[in-house]
Design a protein around this motif. Structure first.
Motif, PDB file in Angstrom:
ATOM      1  N   PHE A  91       0.837  -1.189   0.000  1.00 32.70           N
ATOM      2  CA  PHE A  91       0.000   0.000   0.000  1.00 32.70           C
ATOM      3  C   PHE A  91       0.877   1.246   0.000  1.00 32.70           C
ATOM      4  N   TYR A  92       0.298   2.352  -0.409  1.00 30.86           N
ATOM      5  CA  TYR A  92       0.969   3.632  -0.218  1.00 30.86           C
ATOM      6  C   TYR A  92       1.056   3.898   1.294  1.00 30.86           C
ATOM      7  N   PRO A  93       1.887   4.842   1.722  1.00 38.26           N
ATOM      8  CA  PRO A  93       2.045   5.055   3.163  1.00 38.26           C
ATOM      9  C   PRO A  93       0.747   5.333   3.917  1.00 38.26           C
ATOM     10  N   HIS A  94      -0.280   5.814   3.208  1.00 38.27           N
ATOM     11  CA  HIS A  94      -1.506   6.256   3.889  1.00 38.27           C
ATOM     12  C   HIS A  94      -2.762   5.513   3.443  1.00 38.27           C
ATOM     13  N   THR A  95      -2.628   4.487   2.611  1.00 39.89           N
ATOM     14  CA  THR A  95      -3.834   3.905   2.016  1.00 39.89           C
ATOM     15  C   THR A  95      -4.255   2.555   2.589  1.00 39.89           C
ATOM     16  N   LEU A  96      -3.625   2.109   3.659  1.00 41.71           N
ATOM     17  CA  LEU A  96      -4.122   0.900   4.327  1.00 41.71           C
ATOM     18  C   LEU A  96      -5.330   1.236   5.191  1.00 41.71           C
ATOM     19  N   TYR A  97      -5.418   2.462   5.638  1.00 38.38           N
ATOM     20  CA  TYR A  97      -6.514   2.876   6.532  1.00 38.38           C
ATOM     21  C   TYR A  97      -7.902   2.582   5.944  1.00 38.38           C
ATOM     22  N   PRO A  98      -8.173   2.890   4.666  1.00 36.88           N
ATOM     23  CA  PRO A  98      -9.510   2.602   4.141  1.00 36.88           C
ATOM     24  C   PRO A  98      -9.904   1.133   4.231  1.00 36.88           C
ATOM     25  N   LEU A  99      -8.911   0.243   4.250  1.00 40.07           N
ATOM     26  CA  LEU A  99      -9.220  -1.180   4.365  1.00 40.07           C
ATOM     27  C   LEU A  99      -9.425  -1.598   5.812  1.00 40.07           C
ATOM     28  N   LEU A 100      -8.580  -1.096   6.715  1.00 33.34           N
ATOM     29  CA  LEU A 100      -8.653  -1.516   8.120  1.00 33.34           C
ATOM     30  C   LEU A 100      -9.637  -0.693   8.927  1.00 33.34           C
ATOM     31  N   GLY A 101      -9.660   0.619   8.691  1.00 30.04           N
ATOM     32  CA  GLY A 101     -10.575   1.482   9.416  1.00 30.04           C
ATOM     33  C   GLY A 101     -10.196   1.740  10.858  1.00 30.04           C
ATOM     34  N   VAL A 102      -8.931   1.529  11.222  1.00 28.65           N
ATOM     35  CA  VAL A 102      -8.458   1.836  12.574  1.00 28.65           C
ATOM     36  C   VAL A 102      -7.291   2.809  12.469  1.00 28.65           C
ATOM     37  N   PRO A 103      -7.124   3.712  13.433  1.00 22.03           N
ATOM     38  CA  PRO A 103      -5.971   4.616  13.411  1.00 22.03           C
ATOM     39  C   PRO A 103      -4.676   3.815  13.354  1.00 22.03           C
ATOM     40  N   LEU A 104      -3.844   4.095  12.357  1.00 23.50           N
ATOM     41  CA  LEU A 104      -2.703   3.227  12.104  1.00 23.50           C
ATOM     42  C   LEU A 104      -1.594   3.352  13.131  1.00 23.50           C
ATOM     43  N   HIS A 105      -1.577   4.446  13.902  1.00 28.27           N
ATOM     44  CA  HIS A 105      -0.548   4.522  14.938  1.00 28.27           C
ATOM     45  C   HIS A 105      -0.805   3.501  16.046  1.00 28.27           C
ATOM     46  N   LEU A 106      -2.038   2.982  16.121  1.00 32.39           N
ATOM     47  CA  LEU A 106      -2.350   1.968  17.126  1.00 32.39           C
ATOM     48  C   LEU A 106      -1.700   0.623  16.792  1.00 32.39           C
ATOM     49  N   LEU A 107      -1.316   0.427  15.527  1.00 32.37           N
ATOM     50  CA  LEU A 107      -0.667  -0.820  15.153  1.00 32.37           C
ATOM     51  C   LEU A 107       0.747  -0.891  15.704  1.00 32.37           C
ATOM     52  N   GLY A 108       1.356   0.276  15.910  1.00 27.50           N
ATOM     53  CA  GLY A 108       2.730   0.305  16.385  1.00 27.50           C
ATOM     54  C   GLY A 108       3.682  -0.220  15.331  1.00 27.50           C
ATOM     55  N   SER A 109       4.920  -0.462  15.742  1.00 30.76           N
ATOM     56  CA  SER A 109       5.915  -1.045  14.842  1.00 30.76           C
ATOM     57  C   SER A 109       5.851  -2.551  14.999  1.00 30.76           C
ATOM     58  N   ALA A 110       4.892  -3.151  14.310  1.00 35.24           N
ATOM     59  CA  ALA A 110       4.633  -4.570  14.568  1.00 35.24           C
ATOM     60  C   ALA A 110       4.400  -5.355  13.294  1.00 35.24           C
TER      61      ALA A 110
END
Length: 281
Positions: A91-110
């Motif tokens: 994905f582009y740096p910002h385009t996973l959000y539309p699929l997951l729908g959760v704030p991506l900083h909550l994923l952490g470095s994981a």
């Protein structure tokens, strides 16, 4: 050492930068490498083999057969078993959000199991030994998932409308400017053009990208440098510094220390086949 194929999607190209297939062809030997942050999110599926990773001197962690690779702010060591075959959706740096729908900083470095957020998505079932057909099935299924998000209820509806949410357009514009420029960007100028405060701008990036705009710009710039140096191996580091937008060699060295934990010379004398491949995508 690796067979690598890439597919540029046509129907999901606004969200997916590319899809790829990688096969480790090292016979009976496994492979290890320090993986450099590249600023992109990926969904990764193992067809054969498995990998482990560790950060610094930490313990080795087994990676799941289907995983979400989120933003990382430091390099990690990857150990891949011999003969591994895997697919990825980049994905582009910002385009996973539309699929997951959760704030991506909550994923952490994981590196998290895909079932944690996309249980029952059906993506892993799309892959087999036929690479071209697998790419097509992945894109078709991904398109279906996005359509389901848009037609869903409650949280599903919010995921489908992610690109219409306030602030997404600011991030989209800024990220695409960074990508077009190889990373270097005046964050102050981008904030000024957005019309929001610097604090809110950072919060939008954390939500949709997972990291701050300053971090993303720096990571993309580093990968731009790696890409340029590999393209012109006869050029010295000093010559490549200015082409990648660094002020001087000390600026470059600080960036490598921050994101790679090594000097530029150490990086280019190490085995970095995977990082080199993805810096070029």
């Amino acid at each position: 050492m690796f067979t690598f194929r890439q597919y540029i999607p046509t129907k999901t190209g606004h969200l997916v930068k590319s899809m790829w297939y990688m096969e480790h062809a090292g016979g009976g030997e496994g492979y290890e490498e320090e993986i450099v942050p590249d600023g992109h999110h990926e969904l990764i599926f193992y067809l054969d083999g498995r990998s482990q990773h560790r950060i610094g001197n930490g313990a080795w962690i087994d990676e799941p057969g289907a995983l979400i690779a989120s933003q990382t702010l430091q390099s990690h060591r990857l150990r891949m078993s011999a003969g591994s075959k895997l697919y990825g959706i980049r994905f582009y740096p910002h385009t996973l959000y539309p699929l997951l729908g959760v704030p991506l900083h909550l994923l952490g470095s994981a590196m998290m199991p895909m079932d944690d957020l996309l249980k029952g998505d059906g993506l892993a079932a799309c892959i087999d030994e036929d690479v071209t057909a697998s790419f097509r099935r992945l894109e078709h299924r991904l398109l279906g998932l996005l359509s389901e998000r848009a037609m869903g209820q409650s949280a599903g509806l919010l995921r489908g409308k992610a690109m219409e949410q306030p602030g997404y357009a600011y991030v989209d514009h800024s990220v695409r400017r960074m990508l077009a420029g190889g990373g270097p960007a005046s964050i102050k100028t981008l904030v000024g053009k957005s019309g929001v405060t610097a604090k809110h701008y950072d919060e939008l990036f954390k939500r949709y990208v997972g990291i701050t705009p300053k971090c993303l710009s720096s990571i993309l710039q580093l990968n731009s440098f790696i890409r340029y140096k590999n393209r012109f191996p006869a050029k010295t580091l000093t010559e490549c510094v200015y082409e990648a937008g660094y002020y001087d060699q000390s600026h470059l060295i600080r960036a490598f220390n921050q994101w790679v934990g090594a000097t530029p010379g150490q990086y280019f004398h190490s085995r970095a086949e995977i990082s080199d491949l993805f810096a070029a995508l």
